[in-house]
Design a protein around this motif. Structure first.
Motif, PDB file in Angstrom:
ATOM      1  N   VAL A  78       2.435  -1.956   3.323  1.00 28.29           N
ATOM      2  CA  VAL A  78       1.423  -1.021   2.822  1.00 28.29           C
ATOM      3  C   VAL A  78       0.068  -1.714   2.642  1.00 28.29           C
ATOM      4  O   VAL A  78      -0.981  -1.114   2.904  1.00 28.29           O
ATOM      5  CB  VAL A  78       1.911  -0.323   1.517  1.00 28.29           C
ATOM      6  CG1 VAL A  78       2.176  -1.316   0.394  1.00 28.29           C
ATOM      7  CG2 VAL A  78       0.929   0.751   1.067  1.00 28.29           C
ATOM      8  N   ASP A 109       6.474   1.253   5.440  1.00 27.17           N
ATOM      9  CA  ASP A 109       6.749   1.282   4.001  1.00 27.17           C
ATOM     10  C   ASP A 109       6.424   2.715   3.543  1.00 27.17           C
ATOM     11  O   ASP A 109       5.351   3.258   3.885  1.00 27.17           O
ATOM     12  CB  ASP A 109       5.840   0.266   3.279  1.00 27.17           C
ATOM     13  CG  ASP A 109       6.147   0.181   1.785  1.00 27.17           C
ATOM     14  OD1 ASP A 109       6.061   1.225   1.098  1.00 27.17           O
ATOM     15  OD2 ASP A 109       6.463  -0.920   1.313  1.00 27.17           O
ATOM     16  N   GLU A 110       7.317   3.316   2.798  1.00 22.73           N
ATOM     17  CA  GLU A 110       7.176   4.726   2.411  1.00 22.73           C
ATOM     18  C   GLU A 110       5.847   5.017   1.710  1.00 22.73           C
ATOM     19  O   GLU A 110       5.300   6.121   1.810  1.00 22.73           O
ATOM     20  CB  GLU A 110       8.361   5.115   1.512  1.00 22.73           C
ATOM     21  CG  GLU A 110       8.478   6.594   1.196  1.00 22.73           C
ATOM     22  CD  GLU A 110       8.761   7.462   2.435  1.00 22.73           C
ATOM     23  OE1 GLU A 110       9.249   6.936   3.462  1.00 22.73           O
ATOM     24  OE2 GLU A 110       8.479   8.670   2.361  1.00 22.73           O
ATOM     25  N   ARG A 111       5.300   4.013   1.026  1.00 25.73           N
ATOM     26  CA  ARG A 111       4.052   4.252   0.276  1.00 25.73           C
ATOM     27  C   ARG A 111       2.861   4.512   1.202  1.00 25.73           C
ATOM     28  O   ARG A 111       1.886   5.154   0.804  1.00 25.73           O
ATOM     29  CB  ARG A 111       3.781   3.061  -0.655  1.00 25.73           C
ATOM     30  CG  ARG A 111       4.810   3.001  -1.786  1.00 25.73           C
ATOM     31  CD  ARG A 111       4.789   1.675  -2.494  1.00 25.73           C
ATOM     32  NE  ARG A 111       5.272   0.585  -1.624  1.00 25.73           N
ATOM     33  CZ  ARG A 111       5.419  -0.682  -2.030  1.00 25.73           C
ATOM     34  NH1 ARG A 111       5.104  -1.022  -3.265  1.00 25.73           N
ATOM     35  NH2 ARG A 111       5.871  -1.598  -1.190  1.00 25.73           N
ATOM     36  N   GLU A 116       3.223   8.222   1.835  1.00 22.52           N
ATOM     37  CA  GLU A 116       3.011   9.000   0.616  1.00 22.52           C
ATOM     38  C   GLU A 116       1.545   9.023   0.186  1.00 22.52           C
ATOM     39  O   GLU A 116       1.030  10.056  -0.234  1.00 22.52           O
ATOM     40  CB  GLU A 116       3.859   8.353  -0.482  1.00 22.52           C
ATOM     41  CG  GLU A 116       4.204   9.262  -1.624  1.00 22.52           C
ATOM     42  CD  GLU A 116       5.139   8.532  -2.584  1.00 22.52           C
ATOM     43  OE1 GLU A 116       4.846   8.570  -3.782  1.00 22.52           O
ATOM     44  OE2 GLU A 116       6.128   7.904  -2.109  1.00 22.52           O
ATOM     45  N   HIS A 117       0.865   7.875   0.300  1.00 19.64           N
ATOM     46  CA  HIS A 117      -0.464   7.763  -0.296  1.00 19.64           C
ATOM     47  C   HIS A 117      -1.626   7.806   0.705  1.00 19.64           C
ATOM     48  O   HIS A 117      -2.752   8.109   0.323  1.00 19.64           O
ATOM     49  CB  HIS A 117      -0.547   6.486  -1.133  1.00 19.64           C
ATOM     50  CG  HIS A 117       0.432   6.468  -2.267  1.00 19.64           C
ATOM     51  ND1 HIS A 117       0.325   7.309  -3.361  1.00 19.64           N
ATOM     52  CD2 HIS A 117       1.576   5.761  -2.445  1.00 19.64           C
ATOM     53  CE1 HIS A 117       1.333   7.098  -4.180  1.00 19.64           C
ATOM     54  NE2 HIS A 117       2.123   6.165  -3.644  1.00 19.64           N
TER      55      HIS A 117
END
Ligand code: ADE
Length: 230
Positions: A63, A122-124, A127-128
């Motif tokens: 991220v 990375d999932e973040r 998400e962001h």
């Protein structure tokens, strides 16, 4: 349109930029640019990924690496980028790309495409930083690059003038003009080859009958596509 593609393999897009409709779009003032995640990473060895927390195979795009790359180009916190432009991650589990989504994206002035590699993002990041996640099909590619090319191919060919012949992107498979149906069959000369003749109606010069025949054929194809597999 200005499309920025974030990737670890910028040179892959050199070939893409040489394709006729892409060249046409570029000549009309649109832009397709690549950004290499490695150019802004401060990790040792220009690293961009790491092993997944919790264990498992493969590497995950970090991220912080994606944040550095986005900040360097746009000069804003990437959390706020989504209010300025669509930021699209290419992932196998995203929204399936179809003609309606391509039409929607073709209306945008600015697109950012993020390609993942290995096990993905990375999932973040999703998400962001991202407004969208798009998949080109329910299978896994080695990375998002080919998916980004597929997405841009179908989006760029919708831009006025990109195809040369204005009409050809309007009445084609899955377009609104064809009521979302697949396209009808096409024929050209010779009218007969080995006894395989062209449907009479297409030679009739009767435009209304031709239009009806084509719509009917598109409907039949649509039905055939939706039939359950044996
Ligand atoms: N990245 C890996 N596989 C993908 C897919 N099927 N669609 C979009 N991005 C991907």
């Amino acid at each position: 349109m200005r499309a920025d593609i974030y990737t670890l393999f910028p040179s892959w897009f050199d070939w893409f930029r040489e394709q006729r409709h892409v060249r046409n779009a570029l000549a009309l003032g649109h832009a397709v640019e690549t950004v290499d995640y490695r150019d802004t990473t401060t990790l040792s060895g220009r690293s961009v990924d790491d092993t997944p927390f919790g264990g498992g195979a493969g590497m995950v795009l970090r991220v912080d690496v994606v944040e550095w790359a986005l900040r360097a180009r746009y000069g804003v916190d990437p959390v706020d980028l989504g209010s300025q432009r669509r930021v699209i991650a290419l992932t196998p589990s995203g929204r399936l790309l179809d003609d309606a989504l391509a039409t929607e994206l073709a209306a945008e002035d600015d697109l950012t495409l993020l390609c993942g590699r290995y096990e993905g993002f990375d999932e973040r990041i999703l998400e962001h930083f991202c407004t969208d996640q798009v998949s080109i099909g329910r299978y896994v590619l080695a990375g998002g690059e080919l998916a980004a090319m597929v997405l841009l191919d179908t989006v760029l060919r919708k831009l006025p003038g990109a195809l040369g012949d204005e009409e050809s992107a309007v009445e084609e498979s899955y377009s609104a003009a064809l009521q979302g149906l697949p396209e009808y069959p096409h024929y050209t000369r010779p009218a007969d080859h080995r006894g395989w003749s062209v449907p009479e109606v297409l030679l009739s010069g009767h435009h209304e009958r031709i239009r009806e025949w084509r719509l009917e054929q598109a409907r039949l194809r649509g039905e055939a596509q939706n039939e359950p597999l044996p």
